[in-house]
Write a protein that holds these residues in place. Structure first.
Motif, mmCIF file in Angstrom:
data_model
loop_
_atom_site.group_PDB
_atom_site.id
_atom_site.type_symbol
_atom_site.label_atom_id
_atom_site.label_comp_id
_atom_site.label_asym_id
_atom_site.label_seq_id
_atom_site.Cartn_x
_atom_site.Cartn_y
_atom_site.Cartn_z
ATOM 1 N N GLN B 190 14.234 3.776 0.116
ATOM 2 C CA GLN B 190 12.741 3.741 0.037
ATOM 3 C C GLN B 190 12.375 2.864 1.055
ATOM 4 O O GLN B 190 13.169 1.520 1.135
ATOM 5 C CB GLN B 190 12.361 3.367 -1.243
ATOM 6 C CG GLN B 190 12.492 4.372 -2.347
ATOM 7 C CD GLN B 190 11.909 4.066 -3.585
ATOM 8 O OE1 GLN B 190 12.782 3.525 -4.247
ATOM 9 N NE2 GLN B 190 10.736 4.471 -4.053
ATOM 10 N N ALA B 191 11.479 2.749 2.012
ATOM 11 C CA ALA B 191 11.186 1.844 2.824
ATOM 12 C C ALA B 191 10.188 0.964 2.143
ATOM 13 O O ALA B 191 8.978 1.449 1.250
ATOM 14 C CB ALA B 191 10.475 2.303 4.214
ATOM 15 N N VAL B 192 9.980 -0.286 2.597
ATOM 16 C CA VAL B 192 8.901 -1.147 1.935
ATOM 17 C C VAL B 192 8.069 -1.731 3.030
ATOM 18 O O VAL B 192 8.686 -2.414 4.027
ATOM 19 C CB VAL B 192 9.698 -2.334 1.075
ATOM 20 C CG1 VAL B 192 8.663 -3.265 0.349
ATOM 21 C CG2 VAL B 192 10.445 -1.636 -0.106
ATOM 22 N N VAL B 193 6.726 -1.762 2.983
ATOM 23 C CA VAL B 193 5.979 -2.519 3.904
ATOM 24 C C VAL B 193 5.072 -3.566 2.865
ATOM 25 O O VAL B 193 4.647 -3.119 2.312
ATOM 26 C CB VAL B 193 4.897 -1.669 4.646
ATOM 27 C CG1 VAL B 193 4.007 -2.555 5.407
ATOM 28 C CG2 VAL B 193 5.645 -0.972 5.365
ATOM 29 N N LEU B 194 5.482 -4.933 3.324
ATOM 30 C CA LEU B 194 4.742 -5.936 2.450
ATOM 31 C C LEU B 194 3.829 -6.830 3.248
ATOM 32 O O LEU B 194 4.365 -7.104 4.377
ATOM 33 C CB LEU B 194 5.678 -6.575 1.386
ATOM 34 C CG LEU B 194 6.790 -7.477 2.043
ATOM 35 C CD1 LEU B 194 6.439 -8.957 2.253
ATOM 36 C CD2 LEU B 194 8.127 -7.349 1.288
ATOM 37 N N THR B 195 2.792 -7.304 2.841
ATOM 38 C CA THR B 195 1.863 -8.578 3.555
ATOM 39 C C THR B 195 2.171 -9.797 2.812
ATOM 40 O O THR B 195 2.502 -9.698 1.661
ATOM 41 C CB THR B 195 0.420 -8.026 3.586
ATOM 42 O OG1 THR B 195 -0.125 -8.374 2.232
ATOM 43 C CG2 THR B 195 0.015 -6.910 3.940
ATOM 44 N N THR B 196 2.381 -10.676 3.482
ATOM 45 C CA THR B 196 2.844 -12.132 2.679
ATOM 46 C C THR B 196 2.408 -12.945 3.469
ATOM 47 O O THR B 196 2.187 -12.891 4.883
ATOM 48 C CB THR B 196 4.190 -11.999 2.585
ATOM 49 O OG1 THR B 196 4.777 -13.410 1.718
ATOM 50 C CG2 THR B 196 5.229 -11.947 3.591
ATOM 51 N N HIS B 197 2.213 -14.268 2.776
ATOM 52 C CA HIS B 197 2.062 -15.586 3.667
ATOM 53 C C HIS B 197 3.166 -16.566 3.514
ATOM 54 O O HIS B 197 3.309 -17.545 4.042
ATOM 55 C CB HIS B 197 0.822 -16.430 2.974
ATOM 56 C CG HIS B 197 -0.659 -15.607 3.073
ATOM 57 N ND1 HIS B 197 -1.049 -15.661 4.338
ATOM 58 C CD2 HIS B 197 -1.362 -14.852 2.230
ATOM 59 C CE1 HIS B 197 -2.353 -15.362 4.372
ATOM 60 N NE2 HIS B 197 -2.521 -14.656 3.041
ATOM 61 N N ASP B 198 4.092 -15.887 2.786
ATOM 62 C CA ASP B 198 5.335 -16.559 2.438
ATOM 63 C C ASP B 198 6.395 -16.245 3.570
ATOM 64 O O ASP B 198 7.085 -15.441 3.643
ATOM 65 C CB ASP B 198 6.046 -16.344 1.032
ATOM 66 C CG ASP B 198 7.108 -16.845 0.606
ATOM 67 O OD1 ASP B 198 7.642 -17.568 1.578
ATOM 68 O OD2 ASP B 198 7.477 -16.795 -0.591
#
Lengths: 269, 256
Positions: B190-198
């Motif tokens: 499974q591919a994951v796209v995440l937005t983060t400030h970390d």
């Protein structure tokens, strides 16, 4: 259970559960019950048809208030919480979602309305009073007419709920949703009738087409059907009301178009 | 989803795109007069974790929503190479649920929208929410709501999972747990796209898109982003990238 039925049932049960657990819905139900039964006790003891006449005008206002209160946040709530976007990633069609929301909310509304009107109907046999002139003159007073009134009121609630869901799907903020709901109430309860009155006054609705024009308003259509099927058979005079066929057509169009548009506006694809 | 400028294709359909789960070309998004994204072209690799980083208001959430398909681009095209009953799972930035429903009821509701049986308790255990299963969602902390949102996003084993700030509001232990879950997703193809400030977590991603003012200003593996910006840490690269230039994700410079 097919996928379609399973999805519809999931949304239906979710709506039912949400309303059943809401304290404000219970308060609304108690208030509706108390008002309607009080009106029945005060003005409808003389027979079933007099009871219909006593309740008709209050119900024309109270049912829209109840239904709009139950429904105006239905789709709006899912939008404000971001759940419409999450639902959009699931393989549910907007029609199934919309129908599930509609039927779940309608089940609660009808439960409140039917219980209340049945309780109000008990006023007649429990009062033991003498039948009045209206009932005696035709000699036709019967609980059947009251049952027709209850059934037509259920239909009316369904129409108002469909229009309410349309408003709920259009609104983009809680405040706008509330303002739109109040506006909808005013339009349904008095707005359409005012348009018809204005039309007659200014001559763009002619006498011959008045009964059809009246049917265009959901409220007038409901009132016309009640007068035609729950009052007129029991009285000797002719009742002038919206055309029954046009009324049925109007209510069907209002319901289906409102629901289809509401489903389309959810953004679920 | 094709009505929204997003095309969904089966993985087998386009061999040339086998290594990308998402391909975007000249993708733009405006809200009224406000241009949020300006002609982005990029690819998101398959079976990998892609981090979208950028300052507040840079367009990360809008980009995530376009990739998910819940928003339509104003211009350009986005192609999703994913299939299945639910090709994309989505965690919104501020996940909220029907307040009177319990955690278990919420997951069961969404699971019922999918074909077949779903083990709701297992879905909750996967994100560490089994102890809160009977708690109403309006009694959850922000972090727990996010975990519930992650549990919902994973239902149906979507080939692409888009998580908008998945660890915002979570304590360090739960943050580690969420990243363990994310790492497990790529092992399951499974591919994951995440937005983060970390940025320290973003450095662990396989691919990074740096977004600033609606443009992709750097893209590639963490090493490529460092080389691209001439820096040694992702914090410095982030600073340099958002201050400097914009590039297309294919590597060509596109100075502003």
């Amino acid at each position: 259970m097919s996928d379609a039925t399973q999805q519809f049932t999931a949304v239906f049960e979710r709506e039912l559960r949400a309303l059943a657990r809401s304290r404000s819905v219970w308060l609304l139900a108690v208030g509706f019950f108390a008002l309607v039964v009080a009106i029945a006790v005060l003005g409808g003891q003389a027979g079933y048809v007099p009871l219909v006449l006593a309740l008709l005008t209050p119900v024309e206002v109270l049912v829209p208030v109840l239904v709009v209160a139950l429904g105006y946040r239905a789709i709006l709530g899912d939008r404000l919480r971001g759940e419409l976007k999450v639902l959009d990633t699931f393989p549910i069609t907007p029609i199934r979602y919309g129908l599930g929301v509609y039927c779940g909310r309608l089940a609660v509304a009808l439960g409140i309305i039917v219980v209340t009107l049945l309780a109000a109907g008990l006023v007649v046999p429990l009062s033991g009073g003498t039948p009045n002139v209206l009932a005696q003159s035709g000699g036709l007073d019967s609980p059947v007419y009251y049952a027709r009134f209850v059934a037509l009121t259920m239909v009316f609630a369904g129409v108002v709920l469909a229009i309410t869901l349309l408003i709920s799907s259009v609104a983009r903020s809680a405040r706008r949703g509330l303002v739109s709901a109040v506006g909808l109430l005013l339009v349904v309860v008095i707005g359409f009738d005012l348009v018809v009155i204005a039309g007659v006054g200014q001559g763009w609705i002619v006498e011959r087409g008045l009964s059809e024009a009246l049917a265009a308003s959901p409220l007038s259509a409901y009132r016309g059907l009640v007068m035609t099927y729950a009052v007129e058979p029991a009285v000797t005079m002719t009742v002038r009301a919206a055309s029954p066929i046009a009324s049925v057509f109007s209510l069907a169009v209002w319901t289906s178009l409102s629901l289809l548009t509401a489903a389309a506006l959810t953004g679920i694809e | 989803m094709s009505d929204r400028g997003t095309t969904v294709r089966d993985n087998d359909e386009a061999e040339t795109a086998a290594s990308a789960v998402v391909e975007a070309s000249a993708l733009s998004k405006s809200f009224g007069d406000v241009d949020v994204l300006n002609g982005l072209s990029f690819s998101i690799p398959d079976d990998a974790v892609t981090a979208i980083i950028g300052p507040n208001g840079s367009g990360k959430t809008t980009l995530a929503e376009l990739v998910t398909g819940v928003e339509s681009p104003t211009a350009g095209e986005l192609t999703l190479h994913a299939s299945g009953e639910r090709p994309v799972g989505y965690l919104p930035q501020d996940p909220r649920f029907q307040p009177s429903a319990t955690v278990r009821e919420t997951v069961a509701f969404y699971a019922a929208l999918l074909a077949g049986e779903t083990d709701v308790d297992a879905a909750l255990a996967r994100v560490g929410l089994e102890a809160a299963a009977d708690r109403r969602t309006d009694a959850l902390s922000g972090g727990m709501r996010r975990l519930l949102g992650i549990a919902v996003s994973l239902l149906g084993s979507p080939e692409l999972v888009v998580l908008d700030e998945p660890t915002s509001g979570l304590d360090p232990e739960m943050t580690r747990h969420v990243y363990d879950v994310i790492a497990g997703l790529t092992e399951r193809d499974q591919a994951v796209v995440l937005t983060t400030h970390d940025l320290s977590r973003a450095a662990d991603a396989d691919y990074i898109l740096v977004v600033s003012n609606g443009n992709i200003v750097s893209a590639g593996s963490p090493e490529e982003v460092l080389a691209d910006t001439g820096t040694t840490t992702l914090e410095d690269a982030f600073e340099a990238a958002v201050r400097g230039r914009s590039v297309t994700a294919e590597g060509g410079d596109d100075h502003e």
